[in-house]
Motif scaffolding. Structure first.
Motif, PDB file in Angstrom:
ATOM      1  N   SER A 144       0.810  -1.219   0.000  1.00 13.01           N
ATOM      2  CA  SER A 144       0.000   0.000   0.000  1.00 13.01           C
ATOM      3  C   SER A 144       0.843   1.268   0.000  1.00 13.01           C
ATOM      4  CB  SER A 144      -0.927   0.008   1.230  1.00 13.01           C
ATOM      5  OG  SER A 144      -0.169  -0.093   2.429  1.00 13.01           O
ATOM      6  N   SER A 145       2.141   1.138   0.241  1.00  8.45           N
ATOM      7  CA  SER A 145       3.005   2.318   0.239  1.00  8.45           C
ATOM      8  C   SER A 145       4.419   1.915  -0.168  1.00  8.45           C
ATOM      9  CB  SER A 145       3.031   2.978   1.622  1.00  8.45           C
ATOM     10  OG  SER A 145       3.721   2.160   2.558  1.00  8.45           O
ATOM     11  N   ASP A 146       5.177   2.889  -0.649  1.00  9.19           N
ATOM     12  CA  ASP A 146       6.553   2.596  -1.038  1.00  9.19           C
ATOM     13  C   ASP A 146       7.416   2.275   0.177  1.00  9.19           C
ATOM     14  OD1 ASP A 146       6.505   5.103   0.030  1.00  9.19           O
ATOM     15  OD2 ASP A 146       7.578   6.073  -1.621  1.00  9.19           O
TER      16      ASP A 146
END
Length: 265
Positions: A209-211
């Motif tokens: 969901s995120s880097d």
């Protein structure tokens, strides 16, 4: 009701109380006491001796092992899960017609299917599935595991990310393990198929969901990957060419060995 069965029921009630307070250490101790107590019940498998309390003893013992399976899952102890499940399945399979079916049978058997799927043990998954009665396939917990396996084989992972679709709260642990298994499979294929990928594409492909989650995964699990200029580089994960014996020379040696072996025989 005899004294030992009455004692077991009291101990099981305390076990449930300790579990509700998340006192896992106390739960393990009480569960060990209950398992020792079960050895005094003559009506349990494999003997199945007839006694006035046989039905109640069988139902009680089954409840104890159902609790043991769930507790081992809560403690993330898969070896204990497997041991307790083997004993529990004896009650499920060998006592049909002797005691009423347990409402927890299919949720627990579905949980086992999830465990096998999360471990990428597909052959065992299908073996366990074939042992179930046809009616079990319509139960939501069994049906969910089957649909998940089909999605896994097809490479569609919509159900993996859909937490609302989980039919039972206890399934979430193995769902997380399954997500890790799938992520590792995708990572291995990506490392072989691409030289590099943009960070956003790698993040989407690996279902992060995120880097930041992607970077943590690379740091913990993919030490041969590198991140440079907003791209993930896979070049260090590529198999290195091997320097071996010339193929013609190897074939010639093999033929010589075969000829010498034929002469010996």
């Amino acid at each position: 009701m005899d004294g030992e069965l009455d004692e077991g029921i009291r101990k099981l009630a305390w076990l449930n109380f300790d579990c509700s307070r998340n006192e896992l250490g106390s739960c393990v101790a009480r569960l060990s006491e209950l398992k020792i107590l079960l050895t005094k019940f003559p009506s349990l498998p494999p003997t199945f001796e007839v006694s006035p309390n046989a039905v109640e003893e069988l139902k009680f013992a089954r409840a104890v092992y159902e609790f043991a399976v769930i507790l081992s899952m809560e403690m993330k102890d898969q070896e204990a899960f497997e041991r307790d499940l083997v004993q529990l399945k004896g009650f499920y399979m060998d006592t049909r017609g002797m005691i009423p079916p347990s409402p927890d049978e299919y949720p627990i058997l579905g949980l086992n299917l999830m465990r096998l799927l999360a471990g990428n043990r597909i052959a065992e998954f299908h073996t366990e599935l074939e042992l179930l009665p046809l009616g079990a396939l319509h139960h939501p917990c069994i049906k969910y595991a089957v649909e998940l396996e089909q999605a896994f084989m097809e490479g569609t992972y919509r159900l993996i990310n859909d937490r609302k679709a989980v039919p039972h709260e206890s399934y979430r642990y193995f769902m997380d393990l399954l997500a890790e298994t799938i992520r590792d499979e995708i990572a291995d294929c990506s490392g072989q198929a691409y030289d590099h990928l943009p960070v956003n594409d790698a993040m989407e492909m690996l279902m992060f969901s995120s880097d930041q989650h992607l970077l943590e995964y690379i740091s913990e699990r993919q030490h041969e990957w590198e991140v440079q200029n907003c791209s993930v580089l896979f070049h260090m994960a590529k198999p290195q060419p091997r320097v071996g014996v010339h193929s013609f020379k190897l074939i010639k040696q093999s033929l010589c060995y075969a000829q010498e072996l034929e002469q010996v025989v």
